[in-house]
Design a protein around this motif. Structure first.
Motif, PDB file in Angstrom:
ATOM      1  N   HIS A 188       0.889  -1.173   0.000  1.00  0.00           N
ATOM      2  CA  HIS A 188       0.000   0.000   0.000  1.00  0.00           C
ATOM      3  C   HIS A 188       0.920   1.214   0.000  1.00  0.00           C
ATOM      4  O   HIS A 188       1.540   1.533   1.021  1.00  0.00           O
ATOM      5  CB  HIS A 188      -0.883  -0.037   1.242  1.00  0.00           C
ATOM      6  CG  HIS A 188      -1.908   1.061   1.300  1.00  0.00           C
ATOM      7  ND1 HIS A 188      -2.980   1.134   0.442  1.00  0.00           N
ATOM      8  CD2 HIS A 188      -2.020   2.126   2.136  1.00  0.00           C
ATOM      9  CE1 HIS A 188      -3.718   2.186   0.747  1.00  0.00           C
ATOM     10  NE2 HIS A 188      -3.141   2.815   1.770  1.00  0.00           N
ATOM     11  N   PRO A 189       1.088   1.904  -1.136  1.00  0.00           N
ATOM     12  CA  PRO A 189       2.099   2.962  -1.250  1.00  0.00           C
ATOM     13  C   PRO A 189       2.121   3.991  -0.129  1.00  0.00           C
ATOM     14  O   PRO A 189       3.214   4.384   0.310  1.00  0.00           O
ATOM     15  CB  PRO A 189       1.758   3.600  -2.605  1.00  0.00           C
ATOM     16  CG  PRO A 189       1.157   2.490  -3.394  1.00  0.00           C
ATOM     17  CD  PRO A 189       0.368   1.679  -2.409  1.00  0.00           C
ATOM     18  N   PRO A 190       0.973   4.474   0.385  1.00  0.00           N
ATOM     19  CA  PRO A 190       1.050   5.462   1.466  1.00  0.00           C
ATOM     20  C   PRO A 190       1.749   4.968   2.720  1.00  0.00           C
ATOM     21  O   PRO A 190       2.157   5.782   3.552  1.00  0.00           O
ATOM     22  CB  PRO A 190      -0.429   5.778   1.751  1.00  0.00           C
ATOM     23  CG  PRO A 190      -1.131   5.463   0.473  1.00  0.00           C
ATOM     24  CD  PRO A 190      -0.407   4.284  -0.086  1.00  0.00           C
ATOM     25  N   GLY A 191       1.897   3.658   2.864  1.00  0.00           N
ATOM     26  CA  GLY A 191       2.605   3.132   4.038  1.00  0.00           C
ATOM     27  C   GLY A 191       4.036   3.629   4.105  1.00  0.00           C
ATOM     28  O   GLY A 191       4.572   3.845   5.202  1.00  0.00           O
ATOM     29  N   GLY A 192       4.678   3.817   2.965  1.00  0.00           N
ATOM     30  CA  GLY A 192       6.042   4.350   2.968  1.00  0.00           C
ATOM     31  C   GLY A 192       6.102   5.743   3.560  1.00  0.00           C
ATOM     32  O   GLY A 192       7.044   6.093   4.278  1.00  0.00           O
ATOM     33  N   ALA A 193       5.080   6.557   3.279  1.00  0.00           N
ATOM     34  CA  ALA A 193       5.033   7.904   3.853  1.00  0.00           C
ATOM     35  C   ALA A 193       4.805   7.850   5.362  1.00  0.00           C
ATOM     36  O   ALA A 193       5.350   8.668   6.111  1.00  0.00           O
ATOM     37  CB  ALA A 193       3.929   8.719   3.181  1.00  0.00           C
ATOM     38  N   THR A 194       4.001   6.904   5.819  1.00  0.00           N
ATOM     39  CA  THR A 194       3.772   6.760   7.259  1.00  0.00           C
ATOM     40  C   THR A 194       5.071   6.432   7.985  1.00  0.00           C
ATOM     41  O   THR A 194       5.329   6.955   9.079  1.00  0.00           O
ATOM     42  CB  THR A 194       2.722   5.663   7.514  1.00  0.00           C
ATOM     43  OG1 THR A 194       1.468   6.079   6.942  1.00  0.00           O
ATOM     44  CG2 THR A 194       2.530   5.406   8.993  1.00  0.00           C
ATOM     45  N   ALA A 195       5.886   5.563   7.386  1.00  0.00           N
ATOM     46  CA  ALA A 195       7.180   5.244   7.995  1.00  0.00           C
ATOM     47  C   ALA A 195       8.084   6.474   8.008  1.00  0.00           C
ATOM     48  O   ALA A 195       8.793   6.718   8.993  1.00  0.00           O
ATOM     49  CB  ALA A 195       7.844   4.108   7.225  1.00  0.00           C
ATOM     50  N   LEU A 196       8.069   7.251   6.944  1.00  0.00           N
ATOM     51  CA  LEU A 196       8.911   8.444   6.874  1.00  0.00           C
ATOM     52  C   LEU A 196       8.473   9.493   7.894  1.00  0.00           C
ATOM     53  O   LEU A 196       9.313  10.154   8.518  1.00  0.00           O
ATOM     54  CB  LEU A 196       8.859   9.019   5.459  1.00  0.00           C
ATOM     55  CG  LEU A 196       9.724  10.241   5.183  1.00  0.00           C
ATOM     56  CD1 LEU A 196      11.199   9.914   5.394  1.00  0.00           C
ATOM     57  CD2 LEU A 196       9.486  10.756   3.772  1.00  0.00           C
ATOM     58  N   ILE A 197       7.169   9.652   8.084  1.00  0.00           N
ATOM     59  CA  ILE A 197       6.663  10.632   9.042  1.00  0.00           C
ATOM     60  C   ILE A 197       7.126  10.306  10.454  1.00  0.00           C
ATOM     61  O   ILE A 197       7.371  11.206  11.268  1.00  0.00           O
ATOM     62  CB  ILE A 197       5.126  10.709   8.958  1.00  0.00           C
ATOM     63  CG1 ILE A 197       4.707  11.340   7.627  1.00  0.00           C
ATOM     64  CG2 ILE A 197       4.544  11.504  10.127  1.00  0.00           C
ATOM     65  CD1 ILE A 197       3.218  11.277   7.353  1.00  0.00           C
ATOM     66  N   ALA A 198       7.272   9.027  10.772  1.00  0.00           N
ATOM     67  CA  ALA A 198       7.744   8.638  12.102  1.00  0.00           C
ATOM     68  C   ALA A 198       9.147   9.162  12.372  1.00  0.00           C
ATOM     69  O   ALA A 198       9.540   9.347  13.529  1.00  0.00           O
ATOM     70  CB  ALA A 198       7.719   7.117  12.236  1.00  0.00           C
ATOM     71  N   VAL A 199       9.913   9.412  11.317  1.00  0.00           N
ATOM     72  CA  VAL A 199      11.293   9.892  11.464  1.00  0.00           C
ATOM     73  C   VAL A 199      11.355  11.415  11.396  1.00  0.00           C
ATOM     74  O   VAL A 199      12.058  12.049  12.179  1.00  0.00           O
ATOM     75  CB  VAL A 199      12.197   9.277  10.370  1.00  0.00           C
ATOM     76  CG1 VAL A 199      13.613   9.835  10.458  1.00  0.00           C
ATOM     77  CG2 VAL A 199      12.222   7.760  10.506  1.00  0.00           C
TER      78      VAL A 199
END
Length: 245
Positions: A188-199
């Motif tokens: 699910h492509p938006p999952g990559g953004a969720t991981a980035l937001i955590a950083v």
């Protein structure tokens, strides 16, 4: 008279046009396809490996063909664009509007008093997928919920262990989240953004630690899937989800 060919300006003009079209057809058909270019590259590779004096020419031929194959990919496949119907546009608009509005209303009425955020930037892309492309594999509940929760866990891990080097933590968060989504079949492509937001998120978000995976990620996506099930199935042309797990 028998045996004598009769010619006329019109016949000669037709023959000339036929010959010209034949030459154009030969030129057009002489362009090698991607598969033919790959076959030639493999032949040049074999020549480079075991053809002795011809090895040097085989090497450059292989490089040339690989470059041609690489550049040809940039031309596109020639597939035509597909226009959406007004029905699809209307339901996508309605679902996206209600999805974001309800999430923010819940945040304003319930969670603001506890200083909890319910909406992240990456959720906007998820809203587009579940309401704009509900039949896509990326839009199914397993992918929507699983990707955000797993990516959030990966992002927090990267931030806590590599946060002293921001660029490394960010790169690891996205790449590890991508690998985890592939391994767990939750792409699910938006999952990559969720991981980035955590950083790259602010101090308040980082203070959540691993709870970030449940609130806002898990809860928000569960609510989004429920809304998608209710709204998408109001349309006669939509069926959501295709599968749950």
């Amino acid at each position: 008279m028998a045996g004598k060919k009769i010619s006329s300006p019109r016949l000669e003009s037709r023959r000339s046009l036929t010959a010209r079209l034949a030459r154009l057809s030969v030129v057009r058909n002489s362009r090698p396809s991607s598969q033919e270019l790959w076959s030639r590259a493999m032949e040049a590779r074999h020549c480079y490996i075991g053809c002795g004096p011809r090895a040097k020419s085989g090497k450059w031929e292989r490089l040339r063909l690989r470059l041609l194959l690489y550049l040809r990919k940039m031309r596109g496949s020639g597939a035509s664009r597909q226009m959406s119907s007004w029905d699809e546009v209307g339901w996508s608009f309605l679902g996206s509007f209600l999805g974001v509005a309800i999430l923010l209303l819940v945040q304003e009425l319930v969670l603001d008093r506890h200083d909890q955020a319910l909406v992240l930037g990456s959720f906007g892309a998820s809203v587009f997928l579940v309401f704009g492309a509900p039949h896509a594999p990326f839009s199914q509940p397993r992918n929507v919920i699983g990707s955000h929760v797993l990516s959030a866990l990966v992002g927090v891990f990267a931030q806590q262990h590599f946060g002293a080097t921001p660029w490394l933590a960010a790169a690891l968060a996205v790449s590890l989240a991508t690998a985890v989504m592939f391994l767990t079949a939750t792409m699910h492509p938006p999952g990559g953004a969720t991981a980035l937001i955590a950083v790259v998120g602010g101090p308040e978000l980082k203070s959540l630690g691993y709870w970030y995976a449940l609130m806002p990620c898990g809860f928000s996506m569960l609510l989004m899937v429920i809304l998608a099930v209710i709204i998408n199935n109001m349309s006669r042309r939509r069926h959501y989800p295709l599968y749950w797990w």
